[in-house]
Enzyme design. Structure first.
Site, PDB file in Angstrom:
ATOM      1  N   ARG A   1      36.054  22.421 -29.248  1.00  0.00           N
ATOM      2  CA  ARG A   1      34.624  22.119 -28.477  1.00  0.00           C
ATOM      3  C   ARG A   1      34.101  23.038 -28.944  1.00  0.00           C
ATOM      4  O   ARG A   1      34.267  24.332 -28.952  1.00  0.00           O
ATOM      5  CB  ARG A   1      34.485  21.216 -27.450  1.00  0.00           C
ATOM      6  CG  ARG A   1      34.233  20.712 -27.267  1.00  0.00           C
ATOM      7  CD  ARG A   1      33.633  19.168 -25.714  1.00  0.00           C
ATOM      8  NE  ARG A   1      31.929  19.126 -25.416  1.00  0.00           N
ATOM      9  CZ  ARG A   1      31.756  18.920 -24.177  1.00  0.00           C
ATOM     10  NH1 ARG A   1      32.431  19.772 -23.164  1.00  0.00           N
ATOM     11  NH2 ARG A   1      30.866  18.503 -24.204  1.00  0.00           N
ATOM     12  N   HIS A   2      32.835  22.908 -29.322  1.00  0.00           N
ATOM     13  CA  HIS A   2      31.373  23.948 -29.520  1.00  0.00           C
ATOM     14  C   HIS A   2      30.993  23.837 -27.287  1.00  0.00           C
ATOM     15  O   HIS A   2      31.683  22.964 -26.505  1.00  0.00           O
ATOM     16  CB  HIS A   2      30.064  23.077 -30.346  1.00  0.00           C
ATOM     17  CG  HIS A   2      29.540  22.030 -29.030  1.00  0.00           C
ATOM     18  ND1 HIS A   2      29.062  22.164 -27.846  1.00  0.00           N
ATOM     19  CD2 HIS A   2      30.010  20.295 -29.153  1.00  0.00           C
ATOM     20  CE1 HIS A   2      29.531  20.530 -26.867  1.00  0.00           C
ATOM     21  NE2 HIS A   2      29.273  19.823 -28.039  1.00  0.00           N
ATOM     22  N   GLY A   3      30.638  25.254 -27.632  1.00  0.00           N
ATOM     23  CA  GLY A   3      29.908  26.065 -26.647  1.00  0.00           C
ATOM     24  C   GLY A   3      28.874  25.141 -25.618  1.00  0.00           C
ATOM     25  O   GLY A   3      28.483  24.041 -25.644  1.00  0.00           O
TER      26      GLY A   3
ATOM     27  N   ALA B   1      33.781  24.103 -24.924  1.00  0.00           N
ATOM     28  CA  ALA B   1      34.828  25.322 -25.353  1.00  0.00           C
ATOM     29  C   ALA B   1      35.939  24.398 -24.746  1.00  0.00           C
ATOM     30  O   ALA B   1      37.126  25.678 -25.639  1.00  0.00           O
ATOM     31  CB  ALA B   1      34.308  27.310 -25.162  1.00  0.00           C
TER      32      ALA B   1
END
Ligand SMILES: *[C@@H]1O[C@H](CO)[C@@H](O)[C@H](O)[C@H]1NC(C)=O
Ligand SMILES: *[C@@H]1O[C@H](CO)[C@@H](O)[C@H](O)[C@H]1NC(C)=O
Length: 462
Positions: free
Chosen positions: A81-83, A391
């Site tokens: 996952r994105h931060g 993340a």
């Protein structure tokens, strides 16, 4: 690179953060007592607190192939996952509304933190920030890359960089994240300008918006989230709302459940974005935070997870992609064959990870969470604060072992066992394939997503 703050505003923001820093300077490494309950807005460090001391420390004992079989990792697929990111427009507007309400109508409290909310806290969020990755979010991914490369030095090395595939959702925060991850790998080599290379792939990473059965059966279905709506207006939430109104000195009817949640999210954003202990955090005690966490979990459960079978099935393209990659990497080869792809890095959203985890059968409690069983759900495994913080990552580690290839799963760098194969951390790959045979042979995106008008109903074998 995208500028984190629109030009010209950075000075103002710096000044504001100075003010905010002074607000919280009394106690040094100061984490709000409710920080582990922020659901999908939880920092990765709350799940792995040792990273607060050393963001690059790794625990090698999490890799658990049978010691007698002399295994070595040959491939890593990571779904990440994105931060940490800014709030999206919807939440920025709620925060705006809340801060105005408090500024103009709140009368209560002589405590310093209430004074701070009223007089010193500034509404610094602007709509153009809309969900973009923040600096801390880049660090999240850069450091994750650093840790994974020390866990898997033979796979995620600088020399291997050209042979690793990178795929990302087209959303800005994901593209920034996949770039930061590559910076993390290139920093190992020390030096020159980072080079980026990735493929945008929304079919894989944003499958949910392309699955008609899902969009119609869940997203646009007014009754699909009825448990969430009921809980929002139920007794537990109401108690939190009354307490918060009393603390602020607001008539409680002025405070909607959405505004209560906005205050809770404010606390989470100031921590995740600026490492601040915001005065807004003092509005909630731990039991309030657990109620608000449950509300978020209910939403994710019924919208993205086991609540509706179609949510998991919508991730079939990603499921097949992962297993095709593993099949290729584990295939026996002659010494003259090209070496397999060492790693596949797939960057997406919480909405990407949750359906895939559900399809794999993970975090499925015996009793589904509903609006009326909050009190019996304390021990549930479906806690999004632990599963999909910023993340978050799901790692498939393929080992070459004497008895054949083995596969291990890790969620957020901790071992997780395959449902049905609980006896071993790293079962034989062929046993994993046998367990998921029904999905490997089926799980057809077009049939599942287009086949049945209106999609599937609720999961009846909960
Ligand atoms: C390292 O990981 C193992 C296995 O997951 C766990 O039991 C242990 O507590 C971890 N050690 C530290 C220091 O986090
Ligand atoms: C909408 O959701 C409800 C509750 O989960 C379910 O019973 C119903 O079948 C769904 N409707 C459609 C059209 O899928």
């Amino acid at each position: 690179m995208f500028p984190v703050f629109p030009p010209g505003r950075s000075l103002l923001v710096a000044a504001l953060s100075l003010v905010l820093t002074r607000l919280s300077c009394s106690s040094v490494p100061d984490v709000p007592h409710i920080a582990t309950y922020f659901g999908t807005k939880t920092r990765y460090e709350e799940v792995n607190p040792h990273l607060l001391r050393d963001p690059l420390s790794v625990n090698r004992t999490v890799l658990k192939p049978p010691p007698a079989e002399r295994c070595s990792p040959v491939h890593l697929t990571a779904v990440i996952r994105h931060g940490s990111r800014y709030p999206t427009v919807k939440n920025i507007r709620r925060i705006q509304k809340l801060s105005e309400l408090v500024r103009t109508e709140a009368s209560g409290g002589s405590e310093t933190w209430i004074q701070d909310i009223r007089n010193r806290w500034d509404m610094w969020y602007t709509e153009d920030m809309d969900g973009q990755l923040v600096m801390k979010g880049r660090d999240d991914l850069r450091q994750l890359a650093g840790r994974l490369s020390s866990l898997f030095p033979a796979l995620l090395s600088e020399e291997n960089l050209r042979r690793i595939s990178f795929r990302s959702s087209s959303k800005h925060r994901c593209v920034s994240s996949v770039e930061a991850f590559q910076e993390g790998l290139q920093e190992l080599g020390g030096g020159s300008e980072p080079q980026y290379r990735h493929q945008l792939d929304d079919e894989l990473m944003r499958f949910f918006e392309r699955c008609r059965g899902y969009v119609e059966g869940v997203e646009r279905n007014r009754t699909a989230l009825q448990e969430v709506e009921k809980f929002k207006h139920g007794e537990e939430m109401d108690a939190v709302r009354r307490k918060m109104a009393a603390r602020l000195g607001l008539p409680h009817h002025r405070l909607t459940p959405d505004l209560v949640e906005a205050a809770f999210f404010l606390c989470s954003y100031e921590l995740a974005i600026k490492s601040l202990h915001s005065p807004w955090c003092f509005l909630f005690d731990e039991s309030d935070a657990k109620v608000l966490e449950y509300k978020s979990d209910l939403k994710q459960y019924w919208k993205r997870s086991h609540g509706h079978v179609i949510s998991g099935l919508s991730s079939c393209p990603l499921f097949h992609h992962v297993f095709r990659t593993l099949d290729k990497a584990g295939r026996p080869r002659r010494s003259t064959d090209a070496a397999p792809e060492p790693a596949s890095i797939l960057v997406g959203h919480a909405e990407t990870l949750l359906p895939l985890l559900s399809l794999l059968g993970l975090y499925k409690d015996q009793t589904p969470p509903t609006a009326s069983n909050y009190r019996t759900q304390h021990g549930r495994t479906f806690r999004t604060s632990l599963i999909v913080p910023y993340a978050a990552n799901l790692l498939f580690v393929l080992y070459d072992c004497q008895r054949g290839p083995r596969l291990q799963l890790l969620v957020n760098e901790s071992p997780v066992r395959f449902p049905g194969l609980e006896g071993e951390d790293a079962p034989l790959y062929r046993d994993v394939r046998a367990t998921y045979r029904h999905l490997l042979d089926g799980c057809d995106f077009h049939r599942e997503c287009e086949g049945r008008a209106g999609g599937r109903g609720p999961n009846t074998e909960l």
